[in-house]
Write a protein that holds these residues in place. Structure first.
Motif, mmCIF file in Angstrom:
data_model
loop_
_atom_site.group_PDB
_atom_site.id
_atom_site.type_symbol
_atom_site.label_atom_id
_atom_site.label_comp_id
_atom_site.label_asym_id
_atom_site.label_seq_id
_atom_site.Cartn_x
_atom_site.Cartn_y
_atom_site.Cartn_z
ATOM 1 N N MET A 161 0.845 -1.189 0.000
ATOM 2 C CA MET A 161 0.000 0.000 0.000
ATOM 3 C C MET A 161 0.887 1.247 0.000
ATOM 4 S SD MET A 161 -2.859 1.212 2.818
ATOM 5 C CE MET A 161 -3.935 -0.156 2.438
ATOM 6 N N PRO A 162 0.533 2.279 -0.806
ATOM 7 C CA PRO A 162 1.346 3.503 -0.806
ATOM 8 C C PRO A 162 1.414 4.131 0.578
ATOM 9 C CG PRO A 162 -0.236 3.480 -2.625
ATOM 10 C CD PRO A 162 -0.585 2.339 -1.740
ATOM 11 N N GLU A 163 2.517 4.810 0.861
ATOM 12 C CA GLU A 163 2.708 5.433 2.177
ATOM 13 C C GLU A 163 2.056 6.802 2.269
ATOM 14 O OE1 GLU A 163 4.089 4.153 4.887
ATOM 15 O OE2 GLU A 163 4.394 2.262 3.838
ATOM 16 N N PHE A 164 1.838 7.473 1.129
ATOM 17 C CA PHE A 164 1.264 8.813 1.115
ATOM 18 C C PHE A 164 2.061 9.770 1.995
ATOM 19 C CE2 PHE A 164 -2.272 5.879 0.279
ATOM 20 C CZ PHE A 164 -2.687 6.348 -0.948
ATOM 21 N N ALA A 165 3.369 9.688 1.863
ATOM 22 C CA ALA A 165 4.242 10.510 2.701
ATOM 23 C C ALA A 165 4.044 11.992 2.447
ATOM 24 C CB ALA A 165 5.704 10.121 2.453
ATOM 25 N N SER A 166 3.565 12.352 1.270
ATOM 26 C CA SER A 166 3.385 13.766 0.958
ATOM 27 C C SER A 166 2.139 14.358 1.602
ATOM 28 C CB SER A 166 3.327 13.969 -0.560
ATOM 29 O OG SER A 166 2.239 13.244 -1.113
ATOM 30 N N ILE A 167 1.285 13.519 2.174
ATOM 31 C CA ILE A 167 0.094 14.008 2.889
ATOM 32 C C ILE A 167 0.453 14.116 4.354
ATOM 33 C CG2 ILE A 167 -2.312 13.537 3.457
ATOM 34 C CD1 ILE A 167 -2.515 11.981 0.836
ATOM 35 N N ASP A 168 0.529 15.325 4.852
ATOM 36 C CA ASP A 168 1.106 15.528 6.185
ATOM 37 C C ASP A 168 0.098 15.429 7.320
ATOM 38 O OD1 ASP A 168 -0.290 17.861 5.771
ATOM 39 O OD2 ASP A 168 1.441 19.204 5.890
ATOM 40 N N ALA A 169 -1.197 15.357 7.023
ATOM 41 C CA ALA A 169 -2.186 15.297 8.098
ATOM 42 C C ALA A 169 -3.358 14.434 7.668
ATOM 43 C CB ALA A 169 -2.672 16.700 8.459
ATOM 44 N N THR A 170 -3.876 13.696 8.620
ATOM 45 C CA THR A 170 -5.086 12.905 8.394
ATOM 46 C C THR A 170 -6.149 13.361 9.386
ATOM 47 O OG1 THR A 170 -4.427 11.153 9.943
ATOM 48 C CG2 THR A 170 -3.731 10.913 7.641
ATOM 49 N N PRO A 171 -7.421 13.104 9.078
ATOM 50 C CA PRO A 171 -7.930 12.430 7.887
ATOM 51 C C PRO A 171 -7.905 13.330 6.654
ATOM 52 C CG PRO A 171 -9.749 13.125 9.275
ATOM 53 C CD PRO A 171 -8.499 13.446 10.042
ATOM 54 N N ALA A 172 -7.808 12.690 5.484
ATOM 55 C CA ALA A 172 -7.815 13.413 4.220
ATOM 56 C C ALA A 172 -8.507 12.557 3.178
ATOM 57 C CB ALA A 172 -6.382 13.719 3.780
ATOM 58 N N LEU A 173 -9.310 13.176 2.340
ATOM 59 C CA LEU A 173 -9.926 12.448 1.240
ATOM 60 C C LEU A 173 -8.953 12.408 0.074
ATOM 61 C CD1 LEU A 173 -13.688 13.505 1.155
ATOM 62 C CD2 LEU A 173 -12.552 11.710 2.484
ATOM 63 N N VAL A 174 -8.664 11.197 -0.384
ATOM 64 C CA VAL A 174 -7.628 10.964 -1.389
ATOM 65 C C VAL A 174 -8.272 10.355 -2.627
ATOM 66 C CG1 VAL A 174 -5.527 9.669 -1.885
ATOM 67 C CG2 VAL A 174 -5.880 10.635 0.397
ATOM 68 N N VAL A 175 -7.940 10.896 -3.788
ATOM 69 C CA VAL A 175 -8.468 10.399 -5.054
ATOM 70 C C VAL A 175 -7.328 9.818 -5.877
ATOM 71 C CG1 VAL A 175 -9.598 11.011 -7.224
ATOM 72 C CG2 VAL A 175 -10.364 12.055 -5.073
ATOM 73 N N ASP A 176 -7.445 8.555 -6.236
ATOM 74 C CA ASP A 176 -6.496 7.890 -7.127
ATOM 75 C C ASP A 176 -6.860 8.291 -8.556
ATOM 76 O OD1 ASP A 176 -5.354 5.947 -8.927
ATOM 77 O OD2 ASP A 176 -4.993 4.633 -7.210
ATOM 78 N N LEU A 177 -6.031 9.116 -9.182
ATOM 79 C CA LEU A 177 -6.368 9.702 -10.474
ATOM 80 C C LEU A 177 -6.557 8.642 -11.550
ATOM 81 C CD1 LEU A 177 -6.841 12.284 -12.084
ATOM 82 C CD2 LEU A 177 -4.379 12.385 -12.508
ATOM 83 N N ALA A 178 -5.724 7.620 -11.554
ATOM 84 C CA ALA A 178 -5.832 6.592 -12.589
ATOM 85 C C ALA A 178 -7.159 5.845 -12.487
ATOM 86 C CB ALA A 178 -4.656 5.615 -12.485
ATOM 87 N N VAL A 179 -7.587 5.528 -11.274
ATOM 88 C CA VAL A 179 -8.855 4.819 -11.087
ATOM 89 C C VAL A 179 -10.020 5.737 -11.447
ATOM 90 C CG1 VAL A 179 -10.330 3.600 -9.447
ATOM 91 C CG2 VAL A 179 -7.847 3.337 -9.324
ATOM 92 N N LEU A 180 -9.943 6.983 -11.026
ATOM 93 C CA LEU A 180 -10.986 7.950 -11.373
ATOM 94 C C LEU A 180 -11.172 8.035 -12.886
ATOM 95 C CD1 LEU A 180 -12.846 10.433 -10.467
ATOM 96 C CD2 LEU A 180 -10.858 11.826 -11.043
ATOM 97 N N ASP A 181 -10.082 8.235 -13.607
ATOM 98 C CA ASP A 181 -10.173 8.366 -15.059
ATOM 99 C C ASP A 181 -10.692 7.090 -15.712
ATOM 100 O OD1 ASP A 181 -9.413 11.008 -15.150
ATOM 101 O OD2 ASP A 181 -7.303 10.586 -15.567
ATOM 102 N N ARG A 182 -10.309 5.936 -15.166
ATOM 103 C CA ARG A 182 -10.804 4.677 -15.707
ATOM 104 C C ARG A 182 -12.311 4.558 -15.513
ATOM 105 N NH1 ARG A 182 -7.723 1.121 -12.977
ATOM 106 N NH2 ARG A 182 -9.344 0.402 -11.551
ATOM 107 N N ASN A 183 -12.803 4.953 -14.338
ATOM 108 C CA ASN A 183 -14.238 4.897 -14.078
ATOM 109 C C ASN A 183 -15.006 5.832 -15.009
ATOM 110 O OD1 ASN A 183 -13.691 3.115 -12.001
ATOM 111 N ND2 ASN A 183 -13.931 4.618 -10.372
ATOM 112 N N ILE A 184 -14.467 7.029 -15.205
ATOM 113 C CA ILE A 184 -15.122 8.001 -16.087
ATOM 114 C C ILE A 184 -15.185 7.464 -17.512
ATOM 115 C CG2 ILE A 184 -14.825 10.270 -17.172
ATOM 116 C CD1 ILE A 184 -13.767 11.274 -14.460
ATOM 117 N N THR A 185 -14.079 6.937 -17.983
ATOM 118 C CA THR A 185 -14.021 6.422 -19.354
ATOM 119 C C THR A 185 -14.950 5.231 -19.543
ATOM 120 O OG1 THR A 185 -11.743 7.179 -19.628
ATOM 121 C CG2 THR A 185 -12.496 5.423 -21.092
ATOM 122 N N ARG A 186 -14.975 4.331 -18.572
ATOM 123 C CA ARG A 186 -15.793 3.118 -18.701
ATOM 124 C C ARG A 186 -17.277 3.460 -18.791
ATOM 125 N NH1 ARG A 186 -13.915 -0.782 -14.527
ATOM 126 N NH2 ARG A 186 -14.900 0.681 -13.098
#
Length: 358
Positions: free
Chosen positions: A1-26
């Motif tokens: 699982m990715p570490e998301f080291a660039s996100i310095d505080a939680t909770p945060a809503l995170v969007v996986d761009l590749a999955v989002l674009d795949r869902n939109i295209t499908r």
């Protein structure tokens, strides 16, 4: 699982761009191959950047839930919007509807003769209307055989009747999407047949929800309005409509307490929303751990029952929570953190229509 080291505080809503674009295209390709227009419901994401991706993929316009949502997207340059709601228009709201109709192609919902007359009186006749019918959800909408009566009242008030719409919300339950899709098809066929006898032009016949939109039932529909499909959520997982790999939005959360088979996270109801349908097995799920369930929610705590078959995370570890109802979670956030597949932050997108409930 990715570490998301660039996100310095939680909770945060995170969007996986590749999955989002795949869902939109499908979804866009699914609608296109069936000869249907796609008008996705923007109340799910409330985000300008995602709406642009949907239109770029072929959507004919957007559906919204409120006049204020329509104002946000019109201000951002979207020119074809449908308020998929039976509006009751007073003078103040009527002025806003009139102003929108003067600058974009605006369509709004009605489900009564009185509602149509109030729309014409306070907003003028610049906005077109779709008559809402009840296809089995039993919330709003008239029976299909009464659609033409409402349409007639709307025409008598000077309004442009553009067609009918419905929401098959009774698809939300295990084993129900197929039956709901069939109910919707029957209702839309009856209503559109009624309107065609008095219509002078082509009709918009609009339906579809995320659970029913992929189901290939023969239908009179000309348009689909799914919303949740862009992100997915725990309800869609439980219905079997999507797989874990289709989930594009998660809440990144930190373990703040752990004992035995219990893990407590810092993402509570003020991050995830508190929706739990009677048939749901929890208040949310953990991405990648299919047997874990959020058993209880407080404002800032999520209590997770962790399965013995999976390694339990420790204090300070981060996990990705799949909200039960993603629309509510997004409306609680100021922005969405957009990430690459390795967890690197690519951008932050503002939830531009957050709180637009009027």
């Amino acid at each position: 699982m990715p570490e998301f080291a660039s996100i310095d505080a939680t909770p945060a809503l995170v969007v996986d761009l590749a999955v989002l674009d795949r869902n939109i295209t499908r979804m866009a390709e699914s609608a296109r191959t069936r000869g249907l227009d796609l008008r996705p419901h923007a109340k799910t994401h409330k985000c300008i950047e995602i709406a642009r991706r949907q239109v770029d993929a072929g959507a004919v316009g957007l559906s919204v839930a409120t006049v204020s949502e329509a104002e946000v997207f019109a201000d951002a340059g979207f020119t074809d919007l449908f308020v998929a709601y039976p509006l009751w228009v007073d003078a103040a709201r009527g002025a806003r509807v009139r102003a929108l109709a003067e600058r974009i192609r605006l369509t709004v919902g009605v489900d009564s003769a009185d509602g149509a007359r109030m729309l014409a009186r306070h907003a003028g006749t610049g906005a077109g209307v779709l008559v809402e019918i009840d296809s089995g959800h039993h919330r709003t909408g008239v029976p299909p055989d009464r659609a033409d009566a409402v349409a007639g009242a709307a025409r008598a008030a000077g309004l442009d009747v553009r067609g009918v719409f419905t929401f098959p919300g009774h698809a939300y339950g295990p084993g129900l999407p197929g039956a709901a899709a069939a109910d919707e098809a029957d209702a839309l066929a009856a209503a559109s047949a009624s309107l065609r006898s008095s219509s002078t032009g082509p009709l918009i016949v609009s339906g579809g929800s995320s659970p029913t939109a992929p189901i290939g039932v023969a239908s009179a529909a000309t348009e689909l309005r799914p919303g949740v499909y862009v992100f997915g959520d725990a309800q869609q997982l439980e219905l079997g409509v999507i797989a874990g790999s289709d989930v594009a939005l998660t809440a990144l959360a930190t373990v703040v307490s752990a004992r035995d088979d219990v893990v407590v996270l810092d993402a509570g109801s003020k991050t995830l929303g508190a929706d739990r349908a009677p048939w749901a097995t929890g208040y949310g799920r953990i991405l990648g751990v299919p047997d874990a369930r959020i058993a209880a929610l407080s404002e800032h705590h999520a209590t997770v029952r962790w399965p013995g078959t999976a390694t339990r995370p420790g204090l300070g570890d981060r996990v990705r929570v799949v909200p039960n109802h993603v629309c509510n979670a997004v409306n609680l956030a100021d922005d969405l953190v957009v990430v690459d597949s390795d967890g690197s932050t690519l951008d932050r997108w503002r939830v531009a229509a957050r709180g637009c409930t009027t």
